[in-house]
Design a protein around this motif. Structure first.
Motif, PDB file in Angstrom:
ATOM      1  N   ASP A  27       0.867  -1.188   0.000  1.00 45.53           N
ATOM      2  CA  ASP A  27       0.000   0.000   0.000  1.00 45.53           C
ATOM      3  C   ASP A  27       0.903   1.238   0.000  1.00 45.53           C
ATOM      4  O   ASP A  27       1.632   1.496   0.963  1.00 45.53           O
ATOM      5  N   LEU A  28       0.839   1.984  -1.070  1.00 44.53           N
ATOM      6  CA  LEU A  28       1.703   3.155  -1.218  1.00 44.53           C
ATOM      7  C   LEU A  28       1.419   4.199  -0.152  1.00 44.53           C
ATOM      8  O   LEU A  28       2.347   4.842   0.363  1.00 44.53           O
ATOM      9  N   SER A  29       0.156   4.372   0.211  1.00 39.38           N
ATOM     10  CA  SER A  29      -0.183   5.390   1.222  1.00 39.38           C
ATOM     11  C   SER A  29       0.423   5.038   2.570  1.00 39.38           C
ATOM     12  O   SER A  29       0.842   5.919   3.331  1.00 39.38           O
ATOM     13  N   ASP A  30       0.505   3.718   2.907  1.00 36.22           N
ATOM     14  CA  ASP A  30       1.124   3.304   4.167  1.00 36.22           C
ATOM     15  C   ASP A  30       2.621   3.578   4.153  1.00 36.22           C
ATOM     16  O   ASP A  30       3.206   3.959   5.172  1.00 36.22           O
ATOM     17  N   VAL A  31       3.239   3.396   3.000  1.00 33.29           N
ATOM     18  CA  VAL A  31       4.679   3.654   2.900  1.00 33.29           C
ATOM     19  C   VAL A  31       4.954   5.143   3.076  1.00 33.29           C
ATOM     20  O   VAL A  31       5.878   5.537   3.795  1.00 33.29           O
ATOM     21  N   ILE A  32       4.123   5.977   2.444  1.00 34.87           N
ATOM     22  CA  ILE A  32       4.314   7.428   2.553  1.00 34.87           C
ATOM     23  C   ILE A  32       4.117   7.879   3.996  1.00 34.87           C
ATOM     24  O   ILE A  32       4.875   8.703   4.526  1.00 34.87           O
ATOM     25  N   ALA A  33       3.128   7.291   4.673  1.00 33.06           N
ATOM     26  CA  ALA A  33       2.838   7.678   6.061  1.00 33.06           C
ATOM     27  C   ALA A  33       3.711   6.922   7.054  1.00 33.06           C
ATOM     28  O   ALA A  33       3.601   7.144   8.258  1.00 33.06           O
ATOM     29  N   ARG A  34       4.579   6.017   6.542  1.00 37.76           N
ATOM     30  CA  ARG A  34       5.475   5.194   7.362  1.00 37.76           C
ATOM     31  C   ARG A  34       4.716   4.423   8.441  1.00 37.76           C
ATOM     32  O   ARG A  34       5.130   4.338   9.587  1.00 37.76           O
ATOM     33  N   CYS A  41       8.274  -0.237   4.113  1.00 35.66           N
ATOM     34  CA  CYS A  41       8.629   1.125   4.533  1.00 35.66           C
ATOM     35  C   CYS A  41      10.134   1.377   4.517  1.00 35.66           C
ATOM     36  O   CYS A  41      10.572   2.498   4.254  1.00 35.66           O
ATOM     37  N   ASP A  42      10.918   0.356   4.830  1.00 35.07           N
ATOM     38  CA  ASP A  42      12.368   0.537   4.843  1.00 35.07           C
ATOM     39  C   ASP A  42      12.906   0.287   3.439  1.00 35.07           C
ATOM     40  O   ASP A  42      12.760  -0.808   2.876  1.00 35.07           O
ATOM     41  N   ALA A  43      13.542   1.278   2.874  1.00 41.20           N
ATOM     42  CA  ALA A  43      13.968   1.209   1.475  1.00 41.20           C
ATOM     43  C   ALA A  43      14.944   0.067   1.224  1.00 41.20           C
ATOM     44  O   ALA A  43      14.830  -0.674   0.236  1.00 41.20           O
ATOM     45  N   LEU A  44      15.963  -0.074   2.105  1.00 41.97           N
ATOM     46  CA  LEU A  44      16.962  -1.115   1.893  1.00 41.97           C
ATOM     47  C   LEU A  44      16.352  -2.513   2.020  1.00 41.97           C
ATOM     48  O   LEU A  44      16.658  -3.416   1.226  1.00 41.97           O
ATOM     49  N   THR A  45      15.506  -2.707   3.038  1.00 39.30           N
ATOM     50  CA  THR A  45      14.834  -4.015   3.208  1.00 39.30           C
ATOM     51  C   THR A  45      13.939  -4.310   2.016  1.00 39.30           C
ATOM     52  O   THR A  45      13.886  -5.443   1.524  1.00 39.30           O
ATOM     53  N   PHE A  46      13.239  -3.282   1.543  1.00 44.23           N
ATOM     54  CA  PHE A  46      12.334  -3.466   0.413  1.00 44.23           C
ATOM     55  C   PHE A  46      13.099  -3.987  -0.809  1.00 44.23           C
ATOM     56  O   PHE A  46      12.678  -4.961  -1.447  1.00 44.23           O
ATOM     57  N   PHE A  47      14.202  -3.358  -1.129  1.00 38.91           N
ATOM     58  CA  PHE A  47      14.929  -3.770  -2.331  1.00 38.91           C
ATOM     59  C   PHE A  47      15.667  -5.095  -2.128  1.00 38.91           C
ATOM     60  O   PHE A  47      15.888  -5.836  -3.089  1.00 38.91           O
ATOM     61  N   ARG A  48      16.027  -5.402  -0.882  1.00 41.39           N
ATOM     62  CA  ARG A  48      16.679  -6.685  -0.648  1.00 41.39           C
ATOM     63  C   ARG A  48      15.708  -7.848  -0.897  1.00 41.39           C
ATOM     64  O   ARG A  48      16.100  -8.922  -1.347  1.00 41.39           O
ATOM     65  N   LYS A  49      14.446  -7.631  -0.580  1.00 36.47           N
ATOM     66  CA  LYS A  49      13.443  -8.687  -0.755  1.00 36.47           C
ATOM     67  C   LYS A  49      12.711  -8.591  -2.082  1.00 36.47           C
ATOM     68  O   LYS A  49      11.813  -9.393  -2.352  1.00 36.47           O
ATOM     69  N   THR A  50      13.087  -7.637  -2.891  1.00 36.89           N
ATOM     70  CA  THR A  50      12.437  -7.476  -4.200  1.00 36.89           C
ATOM     71  C   THR A  50      13.337  -8.037  -5.275  1.00 36.89           C
ATOM     72  O   THR A  50      14.507  -7.646  -5.396  1.00 36.89           O
ATOM     73  N   TYR A  51      12.811  -8.950  -6.062  1.00 35.45           N
ATOM     74  CA  TYR A  51      13.581  -9.493  -7.170  1.00 35.45           C
ATOM     75  C   TYR A  51      13.519  -8.520  -8.334  1.00 35.45           C
ATOM     76  O   TYR A  51      12.426  -8.140  -8.787  1.00 35.45           O
ATOM     77  N   PRO A  52      14.672  -8.076  -8.841  1.00 34.20           N
ATOM     78  CA  PRO A  52      14.692  -7.083  -9.937  1.00 34.20           C
ATOM     79  C   PRO A  52      14.356  -7.724 -11.281  1.00 34.20           C
ATOM     80  O   PRO A  52      15.248  -8.085 -12.051  1.00 34.20           O
ATOM     81  N   THR A  53      13.098  -7.864 -11.551  1.00 34.92           N
ATOM     82  CA  THR A  53      12.699  -8.414 -12.845  1.00 34.92           C
ATOM     83  C   THR A  53      13.091  -7.448 -13.956  1.00 34.92           C
ATOM     84  O   THR A  53      13.300  -6.242 -13.721  1.00 34.92           O
ATOM     85  N   GLN A  54      13.170  -7.984 -15.161  1.00 31.58           N
ATOM     86  CA  GLN A  54      13.528  -7.143 -16.295  1.00 31.58           C
ATOM     87  C   GLN A  54      12.512  -6.009 -16.468  1.00 31.58           C
ATOM     88  O   GLN A  54      12.879  -4.858 -16.753  1.00 31.58           O
ATOM     89  N   GLY A  55      11.243  -6.330 -16.280  1.00 34.35           N
ATOM     90  CA  GLY A  55      10.202  -5.310 -16.431  1.00 34.35           C
ATOM     91  C   GLY A  55      10.327  -4.209 -15.397  1.00 34.35           C
ATOM     92  O   GLY A  55      10.195  -3.011 -15.729  1.00 34.35           O
TER      93      GLY A  55
END
Length: 883
Positions: A27-34, A41-55
Motif C-alpha cells: 500500500d503506497l499510502s502506508d509507505v508514505i505515512a510510514r 517502509c524501509d527502502a533497503l529491506t524493500f529492495f533486498r526482498k524485491t527481485y529485480p525483474t527485467q520489467g
C-alpha cells in the motif's frame, strides 16, 4: 535428493508461522505515512526482498532517465496488470528511489538500476503520490489538491480543490515548474467510482495532467490501472473513461513477466536460493523420471526447457505456480502475485513445520486440512466447498485419505489417493470456463522419483468409485458441489429396506434352486418339509446362518420331525444353509444392486446425469448384478445330512469361478463325489448293508424303504439304482429274487421285472420257492419303528388291510374302525406298526368327513390339504364338496 526443507530456509516470519498478511498487500499510502510493514517502509529491506525483474528494472531506469533529463523517455507510464500483479510494488520502488536516493545509491539494487539507466547517480527530484483507496472523495482533498499540498503549493489550487473543479493546464504548469518531479497515482479507478459527483471534473483533470506532464522535460507520471473493472457497472464505466484518456500518451509497462515470477516468489518467501548443486540434482532427477514415462506425461515436461523451469521455480514445482497464475489468478479478487504469495506462504509454513520429506512442493502437497490454506481457496469459490473437502479430500473422515490407509504402506507414504484428490481440487477452478485436469497433468502434479507410477492408476480408479463430489468426463477430472453418481447411489442405498433385500435374495435363490433335487426354499417349520420318498433339499433363510445358535436346533427339528410326527424318510432330506460372513457380503451386494436399479428406473434423475454417468451406471449395474449369483452360491456352502444319531455338517467349499451350477446340482455333485449319494450300487453292498446275517430274505420294497429311511445307508439317486443292483446280483449268482411263484437265479433278468412284488432271497433253493421265516425281521435300527407323538382333534374312519407272507399265522387281516382324529397317531403306533413288524404289507384307505358351521376356507383345501396329499403321494379315490 534432499527434502527441500534441508536445502532452502523460509524467512523467519514464515518459519514461525506468524504471518502478517499485510506484508503481501503493498500500500503506497502506508509507505508514505510510514505506517506499513518494514518490508515496504524501509527502502533497503524493500529492495533486498524485491527481485529485480527485467520489467521492473526497465521501468525504474526509464523514469530515472526522464527525471534526469536524459533523452526523450516516456513522460506518462501506465502499469496495467491483474490485481496483485506488481503495480503498487513498482510505485513503491519508484517512491523509495527518489525519496531515499542517498541510501540506495550505493546499494546493489541501486547500482544495477543506474547501470541500466546509464546514469552515474540517482537524480534529485520531488515526488508526490495519490492513492485512490486512501483518499476521501467526500471531504478529503482531490487529486489536484493533494498534489499541490505535497509539492508545497496548496494555495495555488485551494479554490479548485474546495469547489471540486479541475484546474487548467496553465495552473498545472505553474504547480510543476521546472523542477524534476515524479507523480505517482495508484488505484485511481476505484477513486473515480467514489467521486461520482464530480467524475467529469476528475476526468478533465487527468486529461490536463497527462498533457502538462508530457510537455515538462523532467517530469514523469506513473499511474496504475487494473485489468478488470472494480465495483461492477460503475467501475467498468470509470475504467473505460480512464483508459481512453491515458492511451493517447501512455507507455504501458508490465513489471513481472513469464518465468520471472518464480524468482519473485522465491525471494519473498525464502532467505536464500539454496545449494545450486542440490537444486540442479533435484531438477535432473525429476526430468529423468519424466523422460522414462514418455507419453504418460505432457510433452512440455519432457523437453529440456522444463528442467530449467524446475530449477528456477525451486522449491516449488512449476505446475503449482502455473495453475495458480493460469487458473486462480483469473478470479477478479485473487490479486495475482499478491494472492499467490499469500497462499504459498501458508503452504510453506505448514510443510516446513512438519518437515515434509518431498524434494519439491507439488500441487498434491497442498494441505487443505490446514484452515489457513483452505480459507485461501474458499474465499474465491465459496464456503459451500467445506463439505466437499471434508467428505472427499482432507480430514479424518475424508474418503481419499481412507483409501490410502486401505491400499497399503506405499500409498500412505506418498499420500497417493489424497494427493490426487488435492491436485484435482486445485485444478478444478478458475475465473473463466476452464476447469478440471487430465490424467497426464495429474501425474505431473503428483509424481516424484521413487513413486511407482502404476499405483496412480489404481488410486485414481478407487477415487472414481468412492468419492461423492468427484466428476469425470472425457478423461477430465474436477470437483463440484453437485453430488456425483457415487453419492446418489449412497443415498439410494440408505433408502433400501431390509425387506427389499430379503425379497431380492429369495427371488434369486428361486432362480438358481435347480430341479436336480426337490428344493424347499426357506422353510419356517418342520411341517413345511413333507415326509416323502423323493430326495429333498431344504434351503434355509438368512435367519439361520452357520454361525447362529438357533440353526443347529432348527436343522435337528427338520431332520427328526415333520410337523408334530417323527420323520420317517430321514435319508431323503438334506439341509443347506449359508455362511454368515459371506451372507453379509451378499446382502451388501444386493443392496448395491437395488440402489443402482432404483437410479436407473428414476427417469427424472437419469435426465440430470451426464451421458458418461449414464453409461457408467449401466456398466456398474451389470457388474454388480453379475456377481450376485456367484456370491449366493458361495455363501450357501454348508450342508447337513442325517446320521444314525443327529446329523453331520459338510462344507461344499467355494464354487468354480465362471460356472453356473444350481444349488441342487452343486449339492448333488458334492454328494456323488463323497459317495454319500449313489447312482450305482454293487449287489454285494446291498447284501451286506440291507440284510442282517441271520436274514434269509427280504421284500425288495422293504429294501428300498430302508435306503429311504436309515441314514447309515447311502442315499440312492432313485429306485432304479437298487433294481439294477439286484438284477446284476441275480445274474452273478450272489442271491436270487422271487417274483410271485418264480425264482430268478444266475440268469439275466430285467430290472423292470423286479419292480413288482419281488423278494430278495439270500440262498434260493433249486426247486420250490422257499418258505419265509415265521416273522420278518425288522430293518429299523434297534428293531423298533419311530414312535410318533399324538396330535389332537375329530373323527376319522380307517380301513386297513394287511397281507402277511406265508407262515403258520393269519395271512390276511382286514379292519374297519371309527376313531377320533386326534388318536390317529396312536392307531398308527399300536395297530399299523405291529402288523408291519410282523412282515405284513399294509394297505390303508382313509374316509374323512369334515364339517364346519362357518365354512371351510377354499385356500385351506387347495394350499394345505391337497398339497399335503400330493407331497405324501396319496391317491385320491373320491372327493365331495357341499356348500
Amino acid at each position: 535428493m534432499k527434502p527441500w526443507t534441508q536445502v532452502v530456509i523460509p524467512h523467519s516470519d514464515i518459519r514461525r508461522g506468524h504471518l502478517d498478511e499485510a506484508v503481501f498487500a503493498a500500500d503506497l499510502s502506508d509507505v508514505i505515512a510510514r505506517r506499513g510493514a518494514q518490508e515496504y517502509c524501509d527502502a533497503l529491506t524493500f529492495f533486498r526482498k524485491t527481485y529485480p525483474t527485467q520489467g521492473l528494472v526497465n521501468l525504474l531506469a526509464a523514469v530515472l532517465r526522464r527525471l534526469a533529463g536524459q533523452g526523450n523517455g516516456e513522460a506518462v507510464i501506465q502499469i496495467q496488470t491483474p490485481f496483485g500483479g506488481g503495480k503498487t510494488h513498482s510505485l513503491i520502488a519508484l517512491y523509495h528511489l527518489i525519496r531515499h536516493a542517498s541510501e540506495l545509491s550505493t546499494s546493489q539494487a541501486g547500482a544495477e538500476i543506474l547501470a541500466r539507466a546509464e546514469l552515474e547517480a540517482l537524480p534529485a527530484a520531488r515526488v508526490a503520490a495519490f492513492v485512490g483507496t486512501d483518499a476521501d472523495a467526500l471531504q478529503g482533498r482531490t487529486p489536484w489538491g493533494e498534489l499541490a499540498y505535497q509539492l508545497g503549493n496548496y494555495d495555488l489550487l485551494k479554490e479548485q480543490d474546495e469547489r471540486r473543479r479541475a484546474p487548467g493546464k496553465e495552473l498545472l504548469h505553474r504547480l510543476l515548474g521546472d523542477q524534476p518531479t515524479l507523480i505517482l497515482m495508484d488505484e485511481i479507478a476505484e477513486y473515480a467510482v467514489k467521486a461520482k459527483d464530480f467524475r467529469d471534473q476528475l476526468m478533465a483533470f487527468f486529461q490536463e495532467l497527462t498533457e502538462t506532464v508530457k510537455a515538462q522535460r523532467q517530469c514523469a507520471l506513473v499511474v496504475t490501472l487494473p485489468s478488470s473493472a472494480p465495483y461492477g457497472e460503475e467501475g467498468a464505466r470509470a475504467l473505460h473513461e480512464l483508459q481512453q484518456i491515458f492511451k493517447r500518451v501512455e507507455s504501458i509497462k508490465t513489471p513481472v513477466e513469464g518465468e520471472e515470477v518464480y524468482e519473485v516468489i522465491r525471494r519473498r518467501l525464502f532467505e536464500e536460493g539454496g545449494d545450486p548443486q542440490e537444486v540442479r540434482r533435484t531438477a535432473e532427477a525429476f526430468f529423468e523420471t519424466y523422460q522414462r514415462l514418455g507419453d504418460d506425461l505432457p510433452k512440455e515436461a519432457r523437453e529440456p526447457a522444463y528442467r530449467e523451469r524446475m530449477r528456477k521455480a525451486y522449491p516449488f514445482h512449476p505446475e503449482l505456480i502455473d495453475v495458480l497464475y493460469e487458473r486462480w489468478s483469473t478470479f477478479p479478487d485473487f490479486q495475482r502475485t499478491r494472492g499467490v504469495l499469500r497462499l504459498l506462504a501458508h503452504v510453506v509454513t505448514e510443510l516446513y513445520r512438519t518437515q515434509h520429506p518431498a524434494p519439491l512442493i507439488l500441487p498434491a502437497h497442498l494441505n487443505l486440512a490446514n484452515p489457513a490454506v483452505r480459507s485461501e481457496f474458499l474465499r474465491h469459490i465459496g464456503n459451500e466447498y467445506q463439505g466437499v473437502i471434508a467428505a472427499d479430500i482432507a480430514g479424518s473422515n475424508a474418503k481419499s485419505e481412507r483409501i490410502d490407509r486401505e491400499m497399503g504402506s506405499e500409498y500412505v507414504r506418498f499420500g497417493v489417493a489424497g494427493g490426487l484428490a488435492r491436485a484435482i481440487f486445485f485444478a478444478s477452478f478458475s475465473g473463466s470456463e476452464k476447469r478440471g485436469v487430465g490424467i497426464q497433468r495429474l501425474r505431473l502434479a503428483l509424481l516424484q522419483p521413487g513413486l511407482p507410477p502404476a499405483i496412480i492408476g489404481d488410486a485414481l480408479q478407487r477415487l472414481e468409485e468412492e468419492l461423492w463430489y468427484l466428476h469425470v468426463q472425457g478423461g477430465v477430472y474436477w470437483f463440484s458441489t453437485q453430488p456425483n453418481l457415487n453419492r446418489i447411489l449412497v443415498e439410494k442405498e440408505e433408502a433400501v429396506k431390509e425387506e427389499g433385500i430379503e425379497e431380492e435374495i429369495r427371488a434369486r435363490l428361486e432362480r438358481i434352486a435347480g430341479s436336480e433335487l426337490r428344493v424347499i426354499l426357506w422353510p419356517k417349520s418342520a411341517q413345511d418339509v413333507a415326509d416323502t420318498r423323493e430326495l429333498k433339499l431344504a434351503v434355509l433363510s438368512p435367519e439361520y446362518p452357520r454361525q447362529a445358535s438357533a440353526t443347529e436346533a432348527f436343522v435337528r427339528e427338520l431332520m427328526e420331525k415333520c410337523g408334530q410326527t417323527f420323520r420317517t424318510y430321514r435319508n431323503t432330506l438334506l439341509v443347506l444353509f449359508a455362511d454368515n460372513t459371506e451372507l453379509q457380503g451378499v446382502r451388501q451386494q444386493v443392496k448395491r444392486f437395488l440402489a443402482h436399479r432404483a437410479v436407473a428406473e428414476d427417469k427424472a434423475l437419469m435426465r440430470q446425469l451426464s451421458e458418461e454417468n449414464r453409461k457408467n451406471l449401466e456398466s456398474k449395474l451389470k457388474d454388480v448384478e453379475s456377481g450376485i449369483t456367484h456370491r449366493l452360491i458361495s455363501a450357501y456352502r454348508y450342508l447337513a445330512k442325517a446320521e444314525e444319531a443327529g446329523w453331520r455338517l459338510h462344507d461344499l467349499g467355494l464354487p468354480t469361478v465362471g460356472g453356473k451350477p444350481s444349488l441342487a446340482a452343486r449339492v448333488r455333485d458334492y454328494l456323488y463325489s463323497e459317495e454319500a449319494l449313489l447312482a450305482k450300487i454293487s449287489p454285494r453292498q446291498v447284501l451286506e448293508k440291507a440284510l442282517r446275517s441271520d436274514e434269509k430274505e427280504k421284500a425288495v420294497a422293504e429294501l428300498y424303504e430302508a435306503y429311504l429311511k436309515y441314514p447309515h445307508l447311502p442315499m440312492l439317486a432313485n429306485k432304479e439304482v437298487l433294481l439294477n443292483a439286484l438284477a446284476e446280483g441275480v445274474q452273478q449268482g450272489l442271491f436270487g429274487v422271487r417274483v410271485g411263484g418264480q425264482v430268478f437265479f444266475k440268469e439275466r433278468v430285467s430290472p423292470a421285472e423286479l419292480a413288482a412284488e419281488a423278494v430278495l432271497v439270500r440262498e434260493p433253493p433249486l426247486a420250490a420257492p422257499p418258505q419265509p421265516e415265521p416273522q420278518a425281521a425288522s430293518i429299523y435300527p434297534g428293531g423298533e419303528a419311530p414312535q410318533p407323538p399324538s396330535p389332537s382333534g375329530g373323527i376319522a374312519e380307517v380301513s386297513t388291510a394287511a397281507v402277511a407272507p406265508p407262515s403258520a399265522g393269519i395271512r390276511v387281516y382286514r379292519l374297519t374302525v371309527q376313531l377320533p382324529w386326534d388318536k390317529l397317531s396312536d392307531f398308527l403306533r399300536g395297530v399299523v406298526t405291529p402288523l408291519h413288524q410282523d412282515g405284513a404289507e399294509v394297505n390303508m384307505e382313509v374316509t374323512l368327513e369334515a364339517r364346519a358351521e362357518s365354512g371351510i376356507k377354499p385356500t385351506t383345501l387347495e394350499q394345505k390339504v391337497r398339497e399335503t396329499l400330493h407331497q405324501i403321494g396319496a391317491k385320491i379315490l373320491g372327493e365331495e364338496k357341499k356348500g
